[in-house]
Design a protein around this motif. Sequence first.
Motif, PDB file in Angstrom:
ATOM      1  N   LYS A   1       4.418   1.868  16.219  1.00  0.00           N
ATOM      2  CA  LYS A   1       2.986   1.888  15.889  1.00  0.00           C
ATOM      3  C   LYS A   1       2.465   0.453  15.951  1.00  0.00           C
ATOM      4  CE  LYS A   1       2.942   6.238  14.057  1.00  0.00           C
ATOM      5  NZ  LYS A   1       4.113   6.764  14.716  1.00  0.00           N
ATOM      6  N   THR A   2       1.173   0.342  16.236  1.00  0.00           N
ATOM      7  CA  THR A   2       0.547  -0.979  16.186  1.00  0.00           C
ATOM      8  C   THR A   2       0.337  -1.371  14.729  1.00  0.00           C
ATOM      9  OG1 THR A   2      -1.709  -0.141  16.216  1.00  0.00           O
ATOM     10  CG2 THR A   2      -0.687  -0.601  18.373  1.00  0.00           C
ATOM     11  N   THR A   3       0.183  -2.648  14.509  1.00  0.00           N
ATOM     12  CA  THR A   3      -0.077  -3.137  13.159  1.00  0.00           C
ATOM     13  C   THR A   3      -1.373  -2.539  12.622  1.00  0.00           C
ATOM     14  OG1 THR A   3       1.160  -5.151  13.574  1.00  0.00           O
ATOM     15  CG2 THR A   3      -0.458  -5.224  11.791  1.00  0.00           C
ATOM     16  N   GLY A   4      -2.377  -2.447  13.465  1.00  0.00           N
ATOM     17  CA  GLY A   4      -3.649  -1.862  13.041  1.00  0.00           C
ATOM     18  C   GLY A   4      -3.494  -0.427  12.576  1.00  0.00           C
ATOM     19  N   THR A   5      -2.717   0.352  13.311  1.00  0.00           N
ATOM     20  CA  THR A   5      -2.478   1.747  12.938  1.00  0.00           C
ATOM     21  C   THR A   5      -1.768   1.826  11.590  1.00  0.00           C
ATOM     22  OG1 THR A   5      -2.354   2.416  15.253  1.00  0.00           O
ATOM     23  CG2 THR A   5      -1.354   3.896  13.652  1.00  0.00           C
ATOM     24  N   LEU A   6      -0.787   0.962  11.383  1.00  0.00           N
ATOM     25  CA  LEU A   6      -0.073   0.951  10.108  1.00  0.00           C
ATOM     26  C   LEU A   6      -1.000   0.556   8.959  1.00  0.00           C
ATOM     27  CD1 LEU A   6       3.318  -0.619  11.206  1.00  0.00           C
ATOM     28  CD2 LEU A   6       2.910   1.761  10.534  1.00  0.00           C
ATOM     29  N   CYS A   7      -1.846  -0.427   9.193  1.00  0.00           N
ATOM     30  CA  CYS A   7      -2.784  -0.860   8.148  1.00  0.00           C
ATOM     31  C   CYS A   7      -3.737   0.258   7.749  1.00  0.00           C
ATOM     32  CB  CYS A   7      -3.567  -2.090   8.600  1.00  0.00           C
ATOM     33  SG  CYS A   7      -2.552  -3.586   8.682  1.00  0.00           S
ATOM     34  N   GLU A   8      -4.141   1.075   8.707  1.00  0.00           N
ATOM     35  CA  GLU A   8      -5.038   2.202   8.422  1.00  0.00           C
ATOM     36  C   GLU A   8      -4.391   3.226   7.478  1.00  0.00           C
ATOM     37  OE1 GLU A   8      -6.089   3.754  12.250  1.00  0.00           O
ATOM     38  OE2 GLU A   8      -7.322   1.996  12.754  1.00  0.00           O
ATOM     39  N   GLU A   9      -3.079   3.274   7.451  1.00  0.00           N
ATOM     40  CA  GLU A   9      -2.356   4.218   6.590  1.00  0.00           C
ATOM     41  C   GLU A   9      -2.357   3.797   5.122  1.00  0.00           C
ATOM     42  OE1 GLU A   9      -0.924   7.162   7.347  1.00  0.00           O
ATOM     43  OE2 GLU A   9      -1.651   7.021   9.410  1.00  0.00           O
ATOM     44  N   PHE A  10      -2.826   2.593   4.833  1.00  0.00           N
ATOM     45  CA  PHE A  10      -2.839   2.060   3.472  1.00  0.00           C
ATOM     46  C   PHE A  10      -4.240   1.584   3.089  1.00  0.00           C
ATOM     47  CE2 PHE A  10       1.419   1.606   5.162  1.00  0.00           C
ATOM     48  CZ  PHE A  10       2.205   2.100   4.129  1.00  0.00           C
ATOM     49  N   PRO A  11      -5.196   2.517   2.990  1.00  0.00           N
ATOM     50  CA  PRO A  11      -6.579   2.100   2.702  1.00  0.00           C
ATOM     51  C   PRO A  11      -6.744   1.474   1.314  1.00  0.00           C
ATOM     52  CG  PRO A  11      -6.370   4.490   2.584  1.00  0.00           C
ATOM     53  CD  PRO A  11      -5.060   3.957   3.107  1.00  0.00           C
ATOM     54  N   GLU A  12      -5.780   1.691   0.422  1.00  0.00           N
ATOM     55  CA  GLU A  12      -5.883   1.170  -0.938  1.00  0.00           C
ATOM     56  C   GLU A  12      -5.530  -0.324  -1.040  1.00  0.00           C
ATOM     57  OE1 GLU A  12      -1.610   2.448  -0.447  1.00  0.00           O
ATOM     58  OE2 GLU A  12      -3.542   3.193   0.235  1.00  0.00           O
ATOM     59  N   ILE A  13      -4.952  -0.881   0.018  1.00  0.00           N
ATOM     60  CA  ILE A  13      -4.614  -2.307  -0.002  1.00  0.00           C
ATOM     61  C   ILE A  13      -5.177  -2.979   1.252  1.00  0.00           C
ATOM     62  CG2 ILE A  13      -2.563  -2.096  -1.464  1.00  0.00           C
ATOM     63  CD1 ILE A  13      -0.812  -2.141   1.012  1.00  0.00           C
ATOM     64  N   ASN A  14      -5.345  -4.284   1.181  1.00  0.00           N
ATOM     65  CA  ASN A  14      -5.934  -4.977   2.328  1.00  0.00           C
ATOM     66  C   ASN A  14      -4.895  -5.267   3.410  1.00  0.00           C
ATOM     67  OD1 ASN A  14      -4.599  -7.461   1.705  1.00  0.00           O
ATOM     68  ND2 ASN A  14      -6.214  -7.963   0.237  1.00  0.00           N
ATOM     69  N   ARG A  15      -5.383  -5.614   4.574  1.00  0.00           N
ATOM     70  CA  ARG A  15      -4.529  -5.860   5.737  1.00  0.00           C
ATOM     71  C   ARG A  15      -3.510  -6.970   5.471  1.00  0.00           C
ATOM     72  NH1 ARG A  15      -4.989  -4.869  11.326  1.00  0.00           N
ATOM     73  NH2 ARG A  15      -3.940  -6.440  12.593  1.00  0.00           N
ATOM     74  N   CYS A  16      -3.928  -7.999   4.761  1.00  0.00           N
ATOM     75  CA  CYS A  16      -3.040  -9.121   4.468  1.00  0.00           C
ATOM     76  C   CYS A  16      -1.822  -8.654   3.655  1.00  0.00           C
ATOM     77  CB  CYS A  16      -3.816 -10.194   3.715  1.00  0.00           C
ATOM     78  SG  CYS A  16      -2.847 -11.678   3.406  1.00  0.00           S
ATOM     79  N   THR A  17      -2.033  -7.775   2.709  1.00  0.00           N
ATOM     80  CA  THR A  17      -0.935  -7.257   1.889  1.00  0.00           C
ATOM     81  C   THR A  17       0.009  -6.395   2.726  1.00  0.00           C
ATOM     82  OG1 THR A  17      -2.361  -7.311  -0.065  1.00  0.00           O
ATOM     83  CG2 THR A  17      -0.380  -5.945  -0.200  1.00  0.00           C
ATOM     84  N   VAL A  18      -0.550  -5.568   3.605  1.00  0.00           N
ATOM     85  CA  VAL A  18       0.299  -4.767   4.504  1.00  0.00           C
ATOM     86  C   VAL A  18       1.140  -5.699   5.369  1.00  0.00           C
ATOM     87  CG1 VAL A  18       0.334  -3.083   6.389  1.00  0.00           C
ATOM     88  CG2 VAL A  18      -1.302  -2.804   4.511  1.00  0.00           C
ATOM     89  N   MET A  19       0.531  -6.747   5.873  1.00  0.00           N
ATOM     90  CA  MET A  19       1.257  -7.713   6.716  1.00  0.00           C
ATOM     91  C   MET A  19       2.385  -8.398   5.934  1.00  0.00           C
ATOM     92  SD  MET A  19       0.082  -7.639   9.802  1.00  0.00           S
ATOM     93  CE  MET A  19       0.743  -9.163  10.426  1.00  0.00           C
ATOM     94  N   GLN A  20       2.156  -8.685   4.659  1.00  0.00           N
ATOM     95  CA  GLN A  20       3.215  -9.279   3.832  1.00  0.00           C
ATOM     96  C   GLN A  20       4.409  -8.325   3.734  1.00  0.00           C
ATOM     97  OE1 GLN A  20       1.073 -10.101   0.224  1.00  0.00           O
ATOM     98  NE2 GLN A  20       0.672 -12.232   0.806  1.00  0.00           N
ATOM     99  N   HIS A  21       4.124  -7.041   3.527  1.00  0.00           N
ATOM    100  CA  HIS A  21       5.197  -6.043   3.475  1.00  0.00           C
ATOM    101  C   HIS A  21       5.937  -5.982   4.809  1.00  0.00           C
ATOM    102  CE1 HIS A  21       4.572  -4.395  -0.489  1.00  0.00           C
ATOM    103  NE2 HIS A  21       3.292  -4.203  -0.253  1.00  0.00           N
ATOM    104  N   MET A  22       5.198  -6.069   5.893  1.00  0.00           N
ATOM    105  CA  MET A  22       5.817  -6.009   7.211  1.00  0.00           C
ATOM    106  C   MET A  22       6.684  -7.240   7.479  1.00  0.00           C
ATOM    107  SD  MET A  22       2.710  -4.197   9.250  1.00  0.00           S
ATOM    108  CE  MET A  22       3.550  -4.218  10.804  1.00  0.00           C
ATOM    109  N   ARG A  23       6.277  -8.393   6.965  1.00  0.00           N
ATOM    110  CA  ARG A  23       7.096  -9.597   7.119  1.00  0.00           C
ATOM    111  C   ARG A  23       8.432  -9.454   6.381  1.00  0.00           C
ATOM    112  NH1 ARG A  23       2.056 -12.131   7.504  1.00  0.00           N
ATOM    113  NH2 ARG A  23       1.805 -12.443   5.274  1.00  0.00           N
TER     114      ARG A  23
END
Length: 111
Positions: A31-53
């Motif tokens: 999945k693209t990062t954008g698609t993954l971020c859309e799955e977590f509307p309760e948190i911001n993109r930066c937080t999703v990216m931290q989890h991905m790191r």
Amino acid sequence: MSSEDDSERIFKALADKRRRRILDLLKDSPKTTGTLCEEFPEINRCTVMQHMRVLEAADLIIVQRKGRERWNHLNALPIKEIHDRWIGDYAENAVNILSRLKSDLEMPGSN
């Protein structure tokens, strides 16, 4: 498992429910990062990216950049290594114990 530090990173990465959810989302296809971020509307993109790191540092996801998109692929090998090291032997032992118990219970005169 290549080292104790690697297994620590893997266990840390798997400890968080959002990171496990990311891995679940990648189970069937990248999945693209954008698609993954859309799955977590309760948190911001930066937080999703931290989890991905954290997942990437544990080698649980492999990132491939295609143009402006970042594609994330599941790397299940570290999870298999955890299974082989920690779960497989324990599960085999539990099955052997249950098998012996079943045999003991089925023996004539054991009642």
